[in-house]
Write a protein that holds these residues in place. Structure first.
Motif, short mmCIF file in Angstrom:
data_model
loop_
_atom_site.label_atom_id
_atom_site.label_comp_id
_atom_site.label_asym_id
_atom_site.label_seq_id
_atom_site.Cartn_x
_atom_site.Cartn_y
_atom_site.Cartn_z
N LEU A 136 -4.07 18.11 15.50
CA LEU A 136 -3.21 17.34 16.40
C LEU A 136 -3.85 16.02 16.80
N LYS A 137 -5.17 15.99 16.83
CA LYS A 137 -5.86 14.77 17.23
C LYS A 137 -5.60 13.67 16.18
N SER A 138 -5.73 14.03 14.90
CA SER A 138 -5.47 13.06 13.83
C SER A 138 -4.01 12.64 13.83
N ARG A 139 -3.17 13.62 14.08
CA ARG A 139 -1.73 13.32 14.07
C ARG A 139 -1.40 12.28 15.15
N ALA A 140 -2.03 12.44 16.32
CA ALA A 140 -1.80 11.47 17.40
C ALA A 140 -2.35 10.10 17.00
N ALA A 141 -3.52 10.11 16.34
CA ALA A 141 -4.12 8.83 15.91
C ALA A 141 -3.21 8.14 14.89
N LEU A 142 -2.60 8.94 14.02
CA LEU A 142 -1.65 8.36 13.05
C LEU A 142 -0.50 7.70 13.79
N GLY A 143 0.00 8.40 14.81
CA GLY A 143 1.11 7.84 15.60
C GLY A 143 0.75 6.49 16.21
N VAL A 144 -0.49 6.41 16.70
CA VAL A 144 -0.94 5.16 17.31
C VAL A 144 -0.99 4.05 16.24
N ALA A 145 -1.65 4.37 15.10
CA ALA A 145 -1.81 3.37 14.05
C ALA A 145 -0.45 2.89 13.56
N TRP A 146 0.47 3.83 13.46
CA TRP A 146 1.79 3.50 12.94
C TRP A 146 2.53 2.54 13.87
N ARG A 147 2.46 2.86 15.16
CA ARG A 147 3.16 1.98 16.11
C ARG A 147 2.51 0.61 16.20
N GLU A 148 1.20 0.58 16.04
CA GLU A 148 0.55 -0.73 16.05
C GLU A 148 0.98 -1.54 14.83
N PHE A 149 1.13 -0.85 13.72
CA PHE A 149 1.59 -1.53 12.52
C PHE A 149 3.00 -2.10 12.74
N GLU B 279 -0.48 3.76 -0.68
CA GLU B 279 -1.79 3.14 -0.85
C GLU B 279 -2.92 4.11 -0.52
N LEU B 280 -2.57 5.31 -0.11
CA LEU B 280 -3.60 6.26 0.30
C LEU B 280 -4.18 6.99 -0.91
N PRO B 281 -5.46 7.40 -0.80
CA PRO B 281 -6.03 8.23 -1.88
C PRO B 281 -5.30 9.58 -1.93
N PRO B 282 -5.45 10.31 -3.04
CA PRO B 282 -4.70 11.56 -3.20
C PRO B 282 -4.91 12.53 -2.02
N VAL B 283 -6.12 12.59 -1.53
CA VAL B 283 -6.39 13.38 -0.33
C VAL B 283 -6.92 12.40 0.70
N TRP B 284 -6.35 12.44 1.90
CA TRP B 284 -6.68 11.37 2.84
C TRP B 284 -6.91 11.87 4.25
N ARG B 285 -7.60 11.06 5.02
CA ARG B 285 -7.79 11.32 6.45
C ARG B 285 -7.07 10.23 7.22
N VAL B 286 -6.95 10.43 8.51
CA VAL B 286 -6.21 9.45 9.30
C VAL B 286 -6.90 8.09 9.26
N GLU B 287 -8.22 8.08 9.08
CA GLU B 287 -8.94 6.80 9.00
C GLU B 287 -8.45 5.99 7.78
N ASP B 288 -8.15 6.70 6.67
CA ASP B 288 -7.62 6.02 5.49
C ASP B 288 -6.28 5.37 5.81
#
Lengths: 647, 78
Positions: A207-220, A152-161
């Motif tokens: 690394l900051k975005s990567r950690a944020a992704l980890g958080v979002a993923w676990r919340e999901f 569901e992500l755009p072709p180029v994405w940020r962790v906010e997406d």
């Protein structure tokens, strides 16, 4: 105990090179006899699963087992339990067919499988006409993988997406799950958490975005798991521990070319969980764990090494045994009855269990301790008789290939856990299968061990009484029959699912189905509690009935096998009949008996209370009517407390 | 790792063994549309088995484009 002569019984007759279980399965396939020999498959598959390349061989067996039509199995063996499974997914769902067929066949279940389209899960969840919603479906599996969010992500994405996509996907799933669960007659919906791959996280370089992704993923994933807590008909399989067992999450080329985003190994583990879930739904969870002692629960042989020579702490090996004891104790604390079958003398064993400083488990943790020199299959039968439980509810754990081979061949309905000489592996071997998985634990479960131990005290009273009447009189049985309250709902559903012997029509009901009947004013759902001078038995029975005009029909009556033949069943029915006549004002009460392999001893139950038999079907189902002219009496030794409400 | 040479016979045996499909020698030449119970997952399973047997990596993308066991065999032994 460790025995050196290790030829399992049955193996010696088959010539110089005994065929492996897998070879025998393959031969059955070549000869086209898998359907005809279906009842013998659980033993063969149990052996395959316990073998060195168990997972791979089971998957290979699944390939050809999946090609056997369930109707051919039913034609050869009409009693076979069929489990209907509908699968939807985000990626290709085909690869789950083999392992699922094999795992269900291990439990003696024939699989009726319906596979959804590639990436069809959203539509199939939404569409009430889709295969997931078909009436009679036991399990609706929605197999998800991380791509369900990443696509569901755009072709180029940020962790906010990603955060937005995950939140949106969870909300979408929550709505669909809610609708599914609210639908009448739907099966159990099974979702899973989504394992995260390194190629997901490492697309982000900071690394900051990567950690944020980890958080979002676990919340999901946490959000998904919480869906199961909200709905009684929803289960979420946590794939994280299955991934953590090792191996790769998928095969990159399989994922790329065939869109098989979850690898075969992981799907095989998932299928094993589903097999045990099916067992639970079909009322076939195991109830008793029988353990060996020497080299199973402690290091050494009590008879040879003496109490001072065995260890379950302090030494390297001893500590591993102690850890295993802790796990057995943990299982025992959750409603599983623990028992011992050991080739030893009884007295030294009791002495060790009472006084040895290393022991995590004590004599009082076990409901039966059979330390003697009889064959173990005979001991298991003895334990089953004493507990009044079917031997097919037993799991047997031993380190000796001789003993496990003996029990596997002479009692094929017992699940056998084959330990070896490495105690550090005992825990993994015991927990490799979810034999004791249940949907939900009840207060009765946590007390079960104690309840069975009190049984021994009752047995003593019976032995000291002159007659059954005198015993029952001294016992002081109390029975309470009442409309089921919220607190007892889970227990009542569990009784319908677990009880096999005193179960007049063997209608299995999930908690949601019990609630639906409770909410229906035409239905009567009663719980039966009992107690006596030795203590409270808790909720031991349930009665389901519904009104049709001037008639009350008893849909089912269930009683725990712990409390048979104490007048509780007669008292329950007598109070219902009185309520039917005097409270509800109906003119007759009807009831039925539907035979199963296990409930033959209640075949004459209704006639014994003045019901007249009115019908018999070809399948042996009997119909009964009570005219309410003369009501059966509550046995004099029972103290009844009935509160059946006004309806 | 020992590299095993794949002969036509050992290839067919591998297919029969791993996929437990009742194949005749003539199925080697048949289009997959005419082989019982064949699908692309079978191809991928076969690839995994061949790699395990031979210790060589198989060009999966090319194998998937083939329409018969003969075609796959030719790619594998090219």
């Amino acid at each position: 105990m460790t025995t050196v002569a290790t030829t399992p019984p049955g193996a010696e007759a088959s010539g110089p090179e005994p065929e492996s279980a897998f070879d025998r399965l393959r031969a059955l396939n070549t000869e086209g006899r898998l359907a005809a020999e279906f009842p013998s498959l659980p033993s063969l598959l149990a052996e395959v699963a316990a073998g060195e390349s168990g997972t791979a061989d089971l998957a290979r067996a699944g390939q050809f087992l999946a090609r056997v039509a369930p109707d051919d199995i039913l034609a050869a063996h009409p009693d076979t339990t069929v489990v209907s499974v509908a699968v939807a997914g985000h990626s290709t769902v085909g690869p789950v067919a083999g392992p699922l067929t094999a795992e269900l066949a291990r439990h003696g279940f024939a699989l009726r499988l319906s596979l959804g389209d590639f990436d069809g899960y959203l539509r199939e969840l939404q569409d009430p006409e889709s295969h997931l919603h078909t009436a009679g479906t036991d399990l609706a599996l929605v197999i998800l993988d991380a791509q369900a969010v990443f696509d569901e992500l755009p072709p180029v994405w940020r962790v906010e997406d990603l955060e937005r996509a995950a939140t949106g996907k969870l909300a979408q799933l929550a709505v669909l799950v809610e609708r599914f669960a609210a639908r009448e007659g739907a099966g159990t919906l099974v979702l899973n958490t989504l394992p995260l791959h390194r190629h997901h996280t490492h697309q982000l370089v900071d690394l900051k975005s990567r950690a944020a992704l980890g958080v979002a993923w676990r919340e999901f994933n946490a959000g998904l798991l919480k869906l199961a807590a909200r709905h009684e008909r929803v289960v979420v399989v946590d794939l994280d521990p299955l991934v953590a067992q090792g191996g790769s999450l998928n095969e990159p080329r399989m994922a790329s070319y065939a869109k098989a985003n979850l690898g075969e190994e992981l799907l095989a583990r998932y299928a094993r969980e589903i097999g045990h879930l099916a067992r639970t739904l079909k009322g076939r969870s195991k109830k008793v764990l029988v353990v060996d002692l020497d080299n199973t629960m402690w290091d050494g042989i009590l008879g040879d090494d003496g109490a001072d020579g065995i260890a379950a702490a302090t030494t390297f090996r001893g500590e591993a045994f102690g850890n295993f004891q802790k796990i057995v104790r943990q299982i025992g604390s959750q409603g599983v009855l623990l028992a011992i079958s050991s080739k030893n003398d009884q007295e030294p064993v009791l002495e060790v269990l009472r006084t040895h400083p290393d022991m995590q488990l004590r004599d009082t943790d076990f409901v039966r301790i059979n330390a003697n020199w009889n064959p173990k299959d005979a001991n298991l039968r003895d334990i089953a008789d004493r507990l009044n439980l079917g031997i097919d509810s037993f799991v047997f754990v031993d380190d000796s290939p001789f003993e496990t081979g003996l029990v596997a061949s002479s009692l094929p309905e017992v699940a056998v856990v084959r330990l070896d000489e490495e105690p550090a592996l005992h825990i993994d071997k015991l927990l490799a299968d979810g034999w004791f998985d249940v949907r939900e634990l009840t207060a009765e479960d946590r007390e079960r061990g104690a309840l069975y131990r009190v049984e021994a005290d009752r047995q003593d009273l019976l032995d000291s009484s002159g007659s059954m009447e005198e015993y029952l009189d001294k016992l002081g049985v109390k029975v309470q029959v009442a409309v089921v309250g919220d607190g007892d709902l889970a227990r009542v559903a569990q009784l319908t699912l677990r009880t096999n012997q005193f179960n007049l029509t063997t209608e299995r009901l999930q908690p949601a189905e019990v609630r639906a009947r409770l909410d229906d004013p035409a239905h009567l759902v009663l719980s039966v509690r009992s107690g006596d001078r030795f203590g409270d038995n808790g909720v031991v029975g349930a009665l389901f009935a519904h009104r049709e005009g001037e008639r009350l029909h008893i849909d089912n009556l269930i009683l725990s096998c712990r409390v048979f033949a104490r007048g509780i069943e007669q008292t329950t029915v007598a109070s219902l009949l009185a309520h039917a006549r005097d409270g509800l004002g109906v003119t007759e009460v009807t009831a039925a008996y539907r035979p199963t392999k296990k409930n033959h001893r209640v075949k004459d139950f209704w006639p014994s209370l003045g019901f007249e038999q009115t019908s018999e079907t070809e399948e042996g189902e009997l119909g009964f009517t009570h005219s309410l002219a003369a009501l059966p009496e509550v046995p004099t030794y029972v103290h009844l407390d009935a509160d059946l409400g006004g309806s | 790792m020992t590299v095993t040479v794949l002969t036509e016979d050992s290839f067919l045996e591998l297919v029969r063994d791993e996929l437990a499909l009742p194949l005749a020698q003539s199925d080697l030449e048949s289009d997959f549309d005419r082989v019982v119970a064949w699908d692309s997952l079978q191809t991928l399973r076969l690839v995994a088995a061949v790699e395990k047997r031979t210790g060589k990596r198989v060009p999966v993308g090319r194998v998937l484009a083939e329409r018969s066991l003969r075609g796959i065999y030719d790619v594998l032994t090219a």
